[in-house]
Motif scaffolding. Structure first.
Motif, PDB file in Angstrom:
ATOM      1  N   GLY A 132      -6.927   6.740  10.921  1.00  0.00           N
ATOM      2  CA  GLY A 132      -6.679   8.098  10.445  1.00  0.00           C
ATOM      3  C   GLY A 132      -7.702   9.087  10.961  1.00  0.00           C
ATOM      4  N   GLU A 133      -8.967   8.667  11.001  1.00  0.00           N
ATOM      5  CA  GLU A 133     -10.029   9.544  11.509  1.00  0.00           C
ATOM      6  C   GLU A 133      -9.771   9.905  12.975  1.00  0.00           C
ATOM      7  N   LYS A 134      -9.398   8.892  13.775  1.00  0.00           N
ATOM      8  CA  LYS A 134      -9.154   9.124  15.200  1.00  0.00           C
ATOM      9  C   LYS A 134      -7.966  10.056  15.418  1.00  0.00           C
ATOM     10  N   LEU A 232       0.755  19.224   8.112  1.00  0.00           N
ATOM     11  CA  LEU A 232       0.669  17.921   8.770  1.00  0.00           C
ATOM     12  C   LEU A 232      -0.072  16.960   7.841  1.00  0.00           C
ATOM     13  N   VAL A 233       0.590  15.856   7.467  1.00  0.00           N
ATOM     14  CA  VAL A 233      -0.014  14.856   6.589  1.00  0.00           C
ATOM     15  C   VAL A 233      -0.442  13.662   7.429  1.00  0.00           C
ATOM     16  N   ILE A 234      -1.734  13.348   7.374  1.00  0.00           N
ATOM     17  CA  ILE A 234      -2.289  12.221   8.127  1.00  0.00           C
ATOM     18  C   ILE A 234      -2.891  11.239   7.123  1.00  0.00           C
ATOM     19  N   GLU A 235      -2.239  10.139   6.896  1.00  0.00           N
ATOM     20  CA  GLU A 235      -2.617   9.110   5.935  1.00  0.00           C
ATOM     21  C   GLU A 235      -2.571   9.641   4.500  1.00  0.00           C
ATOM     22  N   PRO A 260       2.908   8.472  11.312  1.00  0.00           N
ATOM     23  CA  PRO A 260       3.133   7.089  10.863  1.00  0.00           C
ATOM     24  C   PRO A 260       1.875   6.252  11.049  1.00  0.00           C
ATOM     25  N   GLY A 261       1.782   5.181  10.288  1.00  0.00           N
ATOM     26  CA  GLY A 261       0.642   4.276  10.414  1.00  0.00           C
ATOM     27  C   GLY A 261       1.099   2.841  10.342  1.00  0.00           C
ATOM     28  N   PRO A 262       0.175   1.907  10.309  1.00  0.00           N
ATOM     29  CA  PRO A 262       0.544   0.494  10.199  1.00  0.00           C
ATOM     30  C   PRO A 262       1.300   0.234   8.897  1.00  0.00           C
ATOM     31  N   ILE A 263       2.362  -0.558   8.942  1.00  0.00           N
ATOM     32  CA  ILE A 263       3.143  -0.829   7.734  1.00  0.00           C
ATOM     33  C   ILE A 263       2.348  -1.655   6.728  1.00  0.00           C
ATOM     34  N   THR A 271       2.846   8.626   3.738  1.00  0.00           N
ATOM     35  CA  THR A 271       3.374   9.291   4.935  1.00  0.00           C
ATOM     36  C   THR A 271       4.697   8.667   5.366  1.00  0.00           C
ATOM     37  N   HIS A 272       4.819   7.361   5.222  1.00  0.00           N
ATOM     38  CA  HIS A 272       6.079   6.706   5.573  1.00  0.00           C
ATOM     39  C   HIS A 272       7.208   7.176   4.648  1.00  0.00           C
TER      40      HIS A 272
END
Length: 366
Positions: A132-134, A232-235, A260-263, A271-272
């Motif tokens: 998320g930071e990256k 924009l929603v990040i994590e 999106p991130g890892p499931i 976010t999913h």
């Protein structure tokens, strides 16, 4: 829009600062009494039933209507270096003015500029993962390069990363607080808040002296989305406050984007869910820019008289901010594809149009 006199402005600020008077009640009070001054000076008995509250519920709030409270309140604003914008002021942000129950007063440190109308809110978890930071740093940097102002809530995690990245990359950023501007929360972000006032603004609807309290954060979130063209929603976890901001953005007619991130990550469940509910999935900055479809340098471009060929004028007359493809331009102009391609190149070189990310759509910059 009625421009307030100095006296009217004083009573407007004072009334909005009283405990138990939020945005919705403030507007109900004005509708009932006709003006903030009339409300402030009205006998206690006249408050019975105002905004659906009994006199007994109003009495604690009405005790603040004293001359010493009024003078000390105005002094806290002045000596705190705080500017107070009322809903009637021309400099009150237009995007925010359009939402339901806009804050009657915005307290501000720093400066909101004309270019800050072109912005994106970035919100997310307080417990950001390295992923998320990256992602937050990368997307914030790219938005800053496109002259977007970054709006967020000064919280730990994603909010702070977005603010810091915007500043480090030479951009502008606005932080919306759930407390008075003299009560920075979290306290660890006091230095960050001070830096934001140099290239952006700190904003709150809460008067000086107001501490951060749990119930104030959802109200704060509606200002974050209200100031922005998109969120924009990040994590975000399943119960993240960022999801409240996204819901409010939808109610306000703003665009909602989600990374999106890892499931397997609990910090991506929220976010999913947003993506499942229709938020725009973001894998690159182009996903944001293509949806918003407003370019970033046109506000700063002075209008110029430029000689155009007849077919250039014809083509330009069919372009606006919504954007059109070459196929659409063939249909509406009657010109042939190769000819349109040449004309588009000439118009882009003259600064009259711009291709959206991906190259498929063209928009007018006029």
């Amino acid at each position: 829009m009625h421009i307030l006199s100095e006296s009217e402005r004083t009573y407007w600020l004072a009334l909005a600062s009283l405990p138990a008077i939020g945005a919705r009640r403030f507007h109900s009070i004005i509708e009932h009494f006709g003006s903030p001054q009339a409300a402030w000076l009205a006998p206690e008995k006249d408050w019975d039933g105002v905004a659906g509250m009994s006199l007994s519920r109003w009495q604690k709030t009405l005790q603040y209507r004293r001359k010493d409270y009024l003078s000390s309140f105005l002094e806290r604003i002045y000596y705190g270096g705080i500017e107070a914008l009322t809903l009637q002021d021309e400099r009150y942000p237009e995007l925010l003015r359009s939402i339901p129950d806009p804050p009657p007063v915005l307290y501000m440190k720093g400066q909101i500029q004309e270019r800050d109308k072109v912005n994106i809110a970035i919100v997310g978890t307080r417990k950001a993962t390295p992923y998320g930071e990256k992602v937050c740093s990368q997307l914030t940097e790219e938005l800053v390069q496109q002259e977007r102002t970054i709006v967020s809530g000064l919280a730990r995690g994603i909010d702070a990363i977005a603010h810091r990245t915007a500043l480090e990359k030479g951009g502008r950023t606005i932080a919306v607080l759930a407390c008075g501007l003299d009560k920075i929360y979290p306290k660890a972000h006091e230095a960050l808040a001070a830096a934001i006032t140099e290239r952006g603004a700190l904003i709150s609807e809460y008067p000086p002296g107001s501490p951060a309290e749990p119930g104030k954060f959802p109200a704060r979130n509606r200002i974050i989305s209200g100031l922005s063209q998109g969120v924009l929603v990040i994590e975000a976890g399943e119960k993240s406050g960022a999801l409240i901001t996204a819901d409010q953005a939808l109610e306000q007619g703003r665009e909602v984007f989600a990374v999106p991130g890892p499931i397997t990550s609990s910090q991506s469940k929220g976010t999913h869910r947003l993506i499942q509910q229709g938020a725009k999935l973001v894998t690159s900055i182009e996903d944001i820019l293509s949806e918003v479809q407003i370019q970033f340098n046109f506000l700063a471009k002075p209008k110029q008289e430029i000689d155009l060929e007849p077919n250039e004028k014809k083509l330009l007359s069919h372009l606006d901010w919504e954007g059109k493809t070459i196929d659409q331009l063939i249909h509406c102009t009657g010109l042939k594809g190769p000819e349109i391609a040449v004309l588009l190149t000439h118009l882009e070189m003259k600064g009259m149009i711009k291709s959206l990310p991906g190259g498929g759509h063209f928009v007018s910059l006029l």
